[in-house]
Design a protein around this motif. Structure first.
Motif, PDB file in Angstrom:
ATOM      1  N   VAL A   1       9.406  12.281   9.408  1.00 35.86           N
ATOM      2  CA  VAL A   1       8.916  12.927   8.196  1.00 35.86           C
ATOM      3  C   VAL A   1       7.570  12.311   7.882  1.00 35.86           C
ATOM      4  O   VAL A   1       7.433  11.091   7.829  1.00 35.86           O
ATOM      5  N   VAL A   2       6.560  13.147   7.694  1.00 29.52           N
ATOM      6  CA  VAL A   2       5.258  12.679   7.216  1.00 29.52           C
ATOM      7  C   VAL A   2       5.317  12.813   5.698  1.00 29.52           C
ATOM      8  O   VAL A   2       5.580  13.899   5.178  1.00 29.52           O
TER       9      VAL A   2
ATOM     10  N   ILE B   1      -5.986  12.988   8.274  1.00 27.13           N
ATOM     11  CA  ILE B   1      -6.888  13.592   9.255  1.00 27.13           C
ATOM     12  C   ILE B   1      -7.250  12.577  10.334  1.00 27.13           C
ATOM     13  O   ILE B   1      -7.253  12.898  11.528  1.00 27.13           O
ATOM     14  N   LYS B   2      -7.519  11.332   9.932  1.00 24.94           N
ATOM     15  CA  LYS B   2      -7.802  10.273  10.910  1.00 24.94           C
ATOM     16  C   LYS B   2      -6.614  10.090  11.848  1.00 24.94           C
ATOM     17  O   LYS B   2      -6.785   9.993  13.066  1.00 24.94           O
ATOM     18  N   TYR B   3      -5.413  10.065  11.292  1.00 18.55           N
ATOM     19  CA  TYR B   3      -4.209   9.923  12.119  1.00 18.55           C
ATOM     20  C   TYR B   3      -4.100  11.082  13.108  1.00 18.55           C
ATOM     21  O   TYR B   3      -3.902  10.872  14.310  1.00 18.55           O
ATOM     22  N   LYS B   4      -4.222  12.315  12.624  1.00 17.90           N
ATOM     23  CA  LYS B   4      -4.059  13.475  13.503  1.00 17.90           C
ATOM     24  C   LYS B   4      -5.119  13.505  14.599  1.00 17.90           C
ATOM     25  O   LYS B   4      -4.831  13.900  15.725  1.00 17.90           O
TER      26      LYS B   4
ATOM     27  N   THR C   1      -3.696   7.570  20.380  1.00 18.84           N
ATOM     28  CA  THR C   1      -4.150   6.179  20.332  1.00 18.84           C
ATOM     29  C   THR C   1      -3.311   5.386  19.330  1.00 18.84           C
ATOM     30  O   THR C   1      -2.939   4.241  19.594  1.00 18.84           O
ATOM     31  N   VAL C   2      -3.005   5.999  18.192  1.00 24.90           N
ATOM     32  CA  VAL C   2      -2.164   5.333  17.188  1.00 24.90           C
ATOM     33  C   VAL C   2      -0.791   5.025  17.784  1.00 24.90           C
ATOM     34  O   VAL C   2      -0.257   3.928  17.599  1.00 24.90           O
ATOM     35  N   TRP C   3      -0.214   5.964  18.511  1.00 27.72           N
ATOM     36  CA  TRP C   3       1.100   5.735  19.118  1.00 27.72           C
ATOM     37  C   TRP C   3       1.042   4.569  20.112  1.00 27.72           C
ATOM     38  O   TRP C   3       1.959   3.751  20.167  1.00 27.72           O
TER      39      TRP C   3
END
Length: 124
Positions: free
Chosen positions: A31-32, A52-55, A60-62
């Motif tokens: 859930v976001v 937006i930065k995450y998407k 890379t975040v993962w």
């Protein structure tokens, strides 16, 4: 909603939508949640920027999340299950994960603005 990018979010004790992440080669539903006490509070500019930065950098975040978890615990694949991507009103962003070794506690893997792992009790 102010921006079409956020049209999938629905208010229910925060702005929420379902999403998926790939962690250690496994796909998880999460859930976001964009924190808000009241629907009238809307979504902050900081939350919009953080999401937006995450998407834009999610793969890379993962990978960074995998590194954080591996540094934190020897065998994270079998011990942690991601449940929520939480974006606070100020844009701070963390994954909340269940901990199979401590089901009553869980951990928060902070990704923006600082990468660190803390207990969910400490984070929330």
């Amino acid at each position: 909603m102010e921006h079409d990018f956020f049209s999938e979010f629905k208010f229910k004790t925060g702005w929420k939508k379902n999403d998926k992440i790939d962690l250690f080669g496994n796909e998880y539903g999460v859930v976001v949640k964009l924190s808000a006490y009241f629907e009238e509070d809307g979504i902050t500019e900081e939350q919009k920027k953080a999401y937006i930065k995450y998407k834009n950098t999610e793969k890379t975040v993962w990978e960074r999340l995998e590194c954080l978890l591996t540094d934190f615990r020897e065998n994270p694949v079998e011990e942690f299950i991601p449940t929520t991507l939480l974006i606070d009103r100020n844009g701070e962003t963390a994954f909340l994960l269940d901990d199979e070794n401590a089901p009553e506690e869980g951990i928060a893997a902070c990704i923006f603005p600082e990468e660190k792992i803390v207990s969910q009790d400490e984070y929330l």
